[in-house]
Structures are given as C-alpha cells and as structure tokens.
Design a protein around this motif. Structure first.
Motif, PDB file in Angstrom:
ATOM      1  N   MET A 171       5.294 -26.339  35.019  1.00 15.22           N
ATOM      2  CA  MET A 171       4.468 -25.211  35.473  1.00 15.22           C
ATOM      3  C   MET A 171       4.840 -23.944  34.715  1.00 15.22           C
ATOM      4  SD  MET A 171       4.170 -25.478  39.562  1.00 15.22           S
ATOM      5  CE  MET A 171       2.856 -26.385  40.361  1.00 15.22           C
TER       6      MET A 171
ATOM      7  N   CYS B 207       4.895 -23.302  47.022  1.00 17.00           N
ATOM      8  CA  CYS B 207       4.816 -22.966  45.605  1.00 17.00           C
ATOM      9  C   CYS B 207       3.608 -23.655  44.971  1.00 17.00           C
ATOM     10  CB  CYS B 207       6.126 -23.418  44.944  1.00 17.00           C
ATOM     11  SG  CYS B 207       6.255 -22.971  43.254  1.00 17.00           S
ATOM     12  N   ALA B 208       3.414 -24.928  45.324  1.00 13.90           N
ATOM     13  CA  ALA B 208       2.262 -25.683  44.800  1.00 13.90           C
ATOM     14  C   ALA B 208       0.960 -25.023  45.240  1.00 13.90           C
ATOM     15  CB  ALA B 208       2.326 -27.127  45.275  1.00 13.90           C
ATOM     16  N   GLY B 209       0.907 -24.619  46.509  1.00 15.85           N
ATOM     17  CA  GLY B 209      -0.292 -23.972  47.044  1.00 15.85           C
ATOM     18  C   GLY B 209      -0.569 -22.650  46.345  1.00 15.85           C
TER      19      GLY B 209
ATOM     20  N   VAL C   4       0.389 -21.650  43.304  1.00 13.84           N
ATOM     21  CA  VAL C   4      -0.066 -21.857  41.914  1.00 13.84           C
ATOM     22  C   VAL C   4      -1.507 -22.398  41.903  1.00 13.84           C
ATOM     23  CG1 VAL C   4       0.389 -23.053  39.732  1.00 13.84           C
ATOM     24  CG2 VAL C   4       2.290 -22.217  41.085  1.00 13.84           C
ATOM     25  N   TYR C   5      -1.822 -23.248  42.889  1.00 15.40           N
ATOM     26  CA  TYR C   5      -3.180 -23.803  42.974  1.00 15.40           C
ATOM     27  C   TYR C   5      -4.185 -22.676  43.198  1.00 15.40           C
ATOM     28  CZ  TYR C   5      -6.933 -27.055  43.937  1.00 15.40           C
ATOM     29  OH  TYR C   5      -8.113 -27.756  43.858  1.00 15.40           O
TER      30      TYR C   5
ATOM     31  N   PRO D 176      -2.739 -27.256  35.195  1.00 11.43           N
ATOM     32  CA  PRO D 176      -1.978 -26.647  36.303  1.00 11.43           C
ATOM     33  C   PRO D 176      -2.323 -27.249  37.669  1.00 11.43           C
ATOM     34  CG  PRO D 176      -2.811 -24.943  34.853  1.00 11.43           C
ATOM     35  CD  PRO D 176      -3.430 -26.234  34.407  1.00 11.43           C
ATOM     36  N   ARG D 177      -3.625 -27.561  37.872  1.00 12.21           N
ATOM     37  CA  ARG D 177      -4.019 -28.157  39.158  1.00 12.21           C
ATOM     38  C   ARG D 177      -3.364 -29.531  39.341  1.00 12.21           C
ATOM     39  NH1 ARG D 177     -10.375 -26.934  38.914  1.00 12.21           N
ATOM     40  NH2 ARG D 177     -10.256 -24.680  39.127  1.00 12.21           N
TER      41      ARG D 177
ATOM     42  N   CYS E 279       0.058 -28.992  40.383  1.00 12.84           N
ATOM     43  CA  CYS E 279       0.131 -28.562  41.789  1.00 12.84           C
ATOM     44  C   CYS E 279       0.066 -29.767  42.722  1.00 12.84           C
ATOM     45  CB  CYS E 279      -1.016 -27.612  42.115  1.00 12.84           C
ATOM     46  SG  CYS E 279      -0.819 -26.042  41.323  1.00 12.84           S
TER      47      CYS E 279
ATOM     48  N   ALA F 230       2.982 -30.825  45.240  1.00 12.97           N
ATOM     49  CA  ALA F 230       2.754 -30.912  46.688  1.00 12.97           C
ATOM     50  C   ALA F 230       3.164 -32.290  47.210  1.00 12.97           C
ATOM     51  CB  ALA F 230       1.284 -30.640  46.994  1.00 12.97           C
TER      52      ALA F 230
END
Lengths: 493, 158
Positions: A174, B18-20, B22-23, B37-38, B41, B45
């Motif tokens: 990321m 963090c995943a949420g 960035v999403y 990036p998705r 994510c 998650a």
C-alpha cells in the motif's frame, strides 16, 4: 575477462579503502549487541549517495560480511551474541573463554567465518548469472506472481504469525502505491503534498523502519540492562594453529554448504543456518557429548554456516528480487538506489557492477580475516561504549541520513512517522521486513498485474493458466502451509 | 498493559480500519488507478478478520494460562518501554520543527543532549564532550564527505 576487471576494480585504492572501511564498520556494528548487519547497512547507506556504484556496493558487501562475523566476538568473549546469527557460537565459544582459550576461539571464529564467506561468494558467482537467465521467460503476469511469491515466502518464514507477516507485506504494498500512478499518471494518496509525488523516498523509509525503532528500543532498555565489560584481560591463551584449523575441513565445508543453502531460502537467515550448521557438526562428530564444553569444532561449525549465508542470500536477490533476510532486503534497496534492478539485465547491462559486487562478497572476507586475526580484541572494546552515546549517535545519523536523500525536511517527518509505526508494530508482534519488501516489490507487482490484465482483456484466469504463474501460485500457497507448520512446531506449549 | 490476545485484537481492528480508510480514499480515484489499491484493501481486510479470528481461537484454547501469567510478567518493563521512547519522539518532533531556524548543527547537538538526558542524566553530563563531538563529526562527514548541503547556523556567520 569481466571477472578480472571486477577484481582489478576492487584493487582501486578508493574502492579498496571503502571496502576495508565497510568491513571494519560491519564488525563494529556486529560486536554491539542488538545492532547487527541490517542496521550497519542502513546507517551507511546515506553515505553512499555520492559514490560510484562500483565503490558503494563493495563497501556494503564488506559491511554485510563484517557484521555477521562481528556478532561472534562478543558471543565468545562475554557470552552475549552481537547478532542472533552468533547465538550458536556461544555454546562452545564462551565455554572456550571460560577455559582460558578465548584467543583460540576468536581465531577459529575468524578463519571459519572467512571460509564460509568465501564459499558462499563462490557459489553466488557460479549460480546467480545462470539463474538470472530464467527470469527472461517472465512476462507481466509472471512478474506479478513472483512478487506475490516473494511476499508470501518472506511473511511465512520470517518467524512469528504468518497473518501478521502478510499484513505487514500488504501494508508495504500500500505504501508503494503512494505517488503518481506510472500507468495513468493520476496522483494517489499524496494529500496534495508535492513531496509525495514520487512516493516515499527509500532512504527515509528504511531509516524509519530499521534505525529509528532501534534508537527507541535502546533508550527504553538502557536503564534495565547492564552489559558485562570487555577488557584486555578478556583475551587469554594462544591462537589456533593453521594445522589444527585445517583438520576441521570437513566441518567447515559442511557448514558452509548448509549456510549457503539456508541463505538462499528466502526468510531463513544466518540465525537459522548457525544452529543447523552446529547441529549437523555435532551429529557427524565422533564425540558429540563434548560439544558445548569448549570445542573449536563447534565454533567453526556455527561461524562458517552463518557467514556463508551472505552469498546464499544474494542468489534469490540478484536473480529474482527476493531477499533472503532483513540485511539482504536492505541490500536490495541499496542496489535499486544505485540503479541496479535484479534479474538478467543485472548480468548483461550492468555486468561490471554486478560482478564487482560478487567479487567484493568474496574478497571482503580476506580483509575480514586480516582484521579479525589482529584486531578482534580492539573491536570487542566497542561494546563498552555507553548506550547514551550509541543511541544518540544513531539518532543523529538517522536524521542526517534521511535529510541527505532529497534535502527535504519533510523526509525527517517521514522517518519519525514510519519509525513510530514500526516500533508499535514490533511491540505488537509484527516484523517490519515484509513492509520494506512490499514497498520494493509494490511497483513491480502493480505494473505486472495491470499490464497483464490490459494485455488479456481483464481476464484474471491468466494467473492460473500460464505455467510459470501456476507454479509460482502453488509455491506461494505451499510457503504459507510450510510457514504454518513451522509455526506450530516452534510455538510454546 | 495489553495481553497478547488483546494486542492481536487491537491489531486486527486497526488493520480493518486501515483497509477501510484506504478503500475510501481509493474511491475518489479513476478506475484504472484504483484497481490495485482496492485489491490490496480487500486483502488487508480479510487478513485483519483472520488475525482477529485466530487470536480469538487461540485465546479460547489457552485462556487460563494467559489470564494469570502474562499481565504480571509484562507490566514492570512495558510502562518504561513506552514512556521513554515517547519522550524521544517528542524530542525528534521538536528538532524537526525547529531545524529550519536553528540549523542542523545546533539542532542535532541539542537533540543529542536531550536524548542523552532521557537515557541517563549523569552519563549525559559526564560524556558532554562526546555529545558535542559526535554530531559535529557526522555533520562534517555529510557536508564534506557526502557533499550534502545541510543548513547550519554557523553558515550565517561565516
């Protein structure tokens, strides 16, 4: 001819001096418990910016070799390993010191380390160029799967929870997406900061991941731990005779082979190799019961194995961009900072630099041998430097080093910010090595994924229908299962 | 202090958050640039959920042991391990904020002295000469060895 040129390049006074300094720096950092090879390379990296790669890389090769050997000095003299790679050296090395044979143990260690290092270097020289040719068969889809494999194998074998290793790896991937998207040109996750248009600069990131948390750890630990003092009287007895050393040739060869092989397995580093080398020497011995009581054979087995790891760990790194351990991961970024991308091009377009580096891996061991033979006691005294001076010095180099990358104060914030995250993550049981690997492999993985999808009309089945992709996928899954199995075996009851 | 089980749960929660986050950020990006990036994510998650579940499962198996032994064993060292580094981070932040005005020479000597005081007050005063010498040598190395243009206070006078 290329080899001869590379060797002559090492004899250039400037390169030779840099390499000698690198070995000395590596030994000094290896001697200090808790520092080790990774930090030694990380702290020296900013100094190599203005250097020619043909000088910078031999210096870093020297650091790597010196640091592994240096860890054994304190293991022998005070029973505290400078690096985890020297843990197995304590068993017989410290026992020899207690018997008044510390000089013998120290010289055995340096002979064995040099032997192992040279052996690993020769294997690297023989196999890396051949293996690199395999990557010519790789297209975008294979490059993506190779990145996935690199991350899964490091996350699985680095120790601790595999899930945490994978999370750290994905976090690194990321972080690698920050900046201008190389395919569409869109800026991503920069929050309007022009400093981030090129993504996170590698040096501030590495210093943040490895150097800053160590400073934090050192200041937190300093009031609770007291190290034994090393003095001149710590060295007793006589040095080992060459004939005595030569009689250990079987042990040296066996351990060097083990070290090189273990080093070539991503995730398995010198800390594992030293125990396997030691264990196998004990198993093969006619008097295994004497191991641990102060046998030169035990010291030789552990030290030859851990130093052979350097050459081994560079094989997957120079061919597939997969580092064998943390120090190799930092070496990978060092290669990239100096414009060298692992793979077949490394041995064609940049052949001079690649072979100079490999020759330095071999040759630095001779410098290490001379230094260790005559100056081991002097190096050992560095372990007496007060923590207050060491911690603050690392802090100063960290700050100067991250500024040196691009002359932005912003990069200092990046180092401190990433350092804090890395420190907290370490306290929560995460390893930071997969983060670095994720950052390095991220752009390769993304470019591979998107190009593969573009070329195949968004058809995801390409990742399972191409034979190499399928093999890499199977290996990735397999590495996770092997890691889980190893975790179960090593988990406390 | 947190037990390993609690640490894992916190880590799992932070991972999912963090995943949420960035999403949500990736949502504003055009399709091509957002795909990768998705994907990350989603992976993050899922890994967060797996971490939480594995922590919960291992806690269920070892509950009696962890409840009794771990908090007692960790408490005395952990507080210190967090407080002192936190002070160091503050010192670092102060340094970065002031470095454009005070320069690296004054700033680094100051920060090194502050860091030394945090670690060991008596040792810091005893080794004062080293605290001045080390940054000076390193600055000289970077300035003349690496050729880095470092802003220094001393440059304003000479």
């Amino acid at each position: 001819m290329l080899l001869l040129d590379s060797f002559l390049n090492l004899l250039n006074p400037y390169t030779f001096a840099a390499m000698t300094f690198g070995v000395a720096w590596g030994i000094l950092m290896g001697v200090m418990p808790g520092f080790g090879g990774t930090l030694a390379v990380v702290l020296l990296l900013p100094f190599t910016f203005s250097m020619d790669p043909n000088t910078a890389l031999p210096m870093l090769a020297g650091v790597y070799a010196g640091a592994i050997y240096g860890g054994g000095i304190t293991a022998i003299l005070i029973g505290v390993p400078g690096t985890s790679a020297a843990a197995a050296t304590i068993a017989d090395g410290f026992a020899m010191t207690k018997k008044g044979q510390s000089k013998k143990a120290l010289t055995t260690s340096v002979y064995a380390s040099a032997f192992g290092g040279i052996f690993g270097g020769i294997i690297l020289l023989l196999f890396a160029p051949m293996l690199a040719k395999v990557t010519l068969l790789f297209g975008p889809a294979e490059l993506f799967m190779l990145s996935v494999f690199g991350l899964t194998i490091i996350a699985s074998l680095i120790g601790g929870s595999i899930i945490k290793g994978l999370i750290a790896g994905v976090l690194g991937l990321m972080a690698g997406t920050v900046g201008i998207d190389p395919i569409s040109g869109v800026t991503r996750f920069t929050f309007g900061q022009t400093y981030l248009f090129d993504g996170f600069s590698m040096i501030p990131m590495i210093l943040g991941l490895f150097a800053f948390p160590i400073t934090m750890e050192m200041v937190g630990r300093s009031r609770r731990t007291k190290m034994p003092t090393i003095s001149n009287s710590s060295q007793t007895g006589s040095k080992i005779r060459l004939s005595e050393m030569a009689s250990l040739w079987r042990t040296l060869l066996r351990s060097s082979f083990i070290g090189t092989f273990v080093g070539a397995i991503p995730g398995a580093g010198a800390n594992i190799a030293c125990w396997i080398g030691y264990g196998e020497a004990r198993r093969a011995s006619k008097h295994p019961e004497k191991f641990g009581t102060g046998l030169p054979e035990g010291v030789a087995a552990a030290e030859a194995a851990n130093n052979a790891v350097e050459g081994g760990s560079m094989i997957p790194l120079m061919t597939l961009s997969i580092p064998g351990n943390a120090t190799a991961a930092v070496m990978l970024s060092a290669l990239m900072i100096h414009g060298l991308v692992p793979g077949p091009e490394l041995f064609t377009t940049h052949a001079d630099k690649a072979y100079t580096y490999i020759m330095a891996v071999i040759f630095s061991n001779f410098i290490m041998l001379a230094m260790g033979f005559y100056l081991a006691g002097l190096f050992a005294r560095v372990a007496n430097v007060p923590v207050v001076v060491l911690a603050s010095s690392i802090f100063v180099v960290t700050m100067l080093g991250s500024y040196a990358a691009r002359s932005y104060v912003f990069d200092l914030w990046v180092t401190v910010g990433i350092g804090c995250v890395a420190y907290v993550m370490t306290r929560f049981g995460f390893s930071v090595i997969p983060i670095l690997l994720g950052v390095i492999l991220g752009p390769i993985a993304e470019a591979g994924l998107r190009r593969a999808l573009l070329l195949n009309g968004d058809d995801w089945t390409i990742f399972v229908t191409r034979p190499i992709c399928l093999v890499l996928l199977v290996l990735s899954v397999l590495s996770i299962f092997v890691g889980m199995r190893l975790n179960k075996q090593t988990a406390p009851a | 202090m947190l037990t390993p089980y609690q640490k894992d749960l916190v880590a799992a929660g932070v991972t999912i958050l963090c995943a949420g986050f960035v999403y949500a950020l990736a949502w504003q990006l055009p399709d091509g640039a957002a795909t990768y990036p998705r994907l990350l994510c989603f992976a993050m998650a899922i890994l967060g959920v797996l971490l939480g579940v594995s922590a919960w499962l291992s806690n269920r198996q070892t509950k009696p042991a962890t409840a009794k032994t771990i908090p007692q064993a960790e408490k005395p060292t952990s507080n210190w391990l967090l407080l002192v580094p936190a002070a160091l981070v503050l010192v670092a932040a102060m340094f970065i904020l002031t470095v454009p005005w005070v320069g690296f020479d004054i700033g680094l000597i100051g920060v090194m002295f502050a860091a030394a005081l945090i670690v060991d007050r008596t040792e810091a005063l005893r080794k004062l000469y080293l605290i001045i010498l080390v940054p000076t040598v390193l600055i000289l190395l970077f300035r003349f060895g690496v050729g880095l243009r470092i802003p220094l206070t001393i440059d304003r006078f000479f």
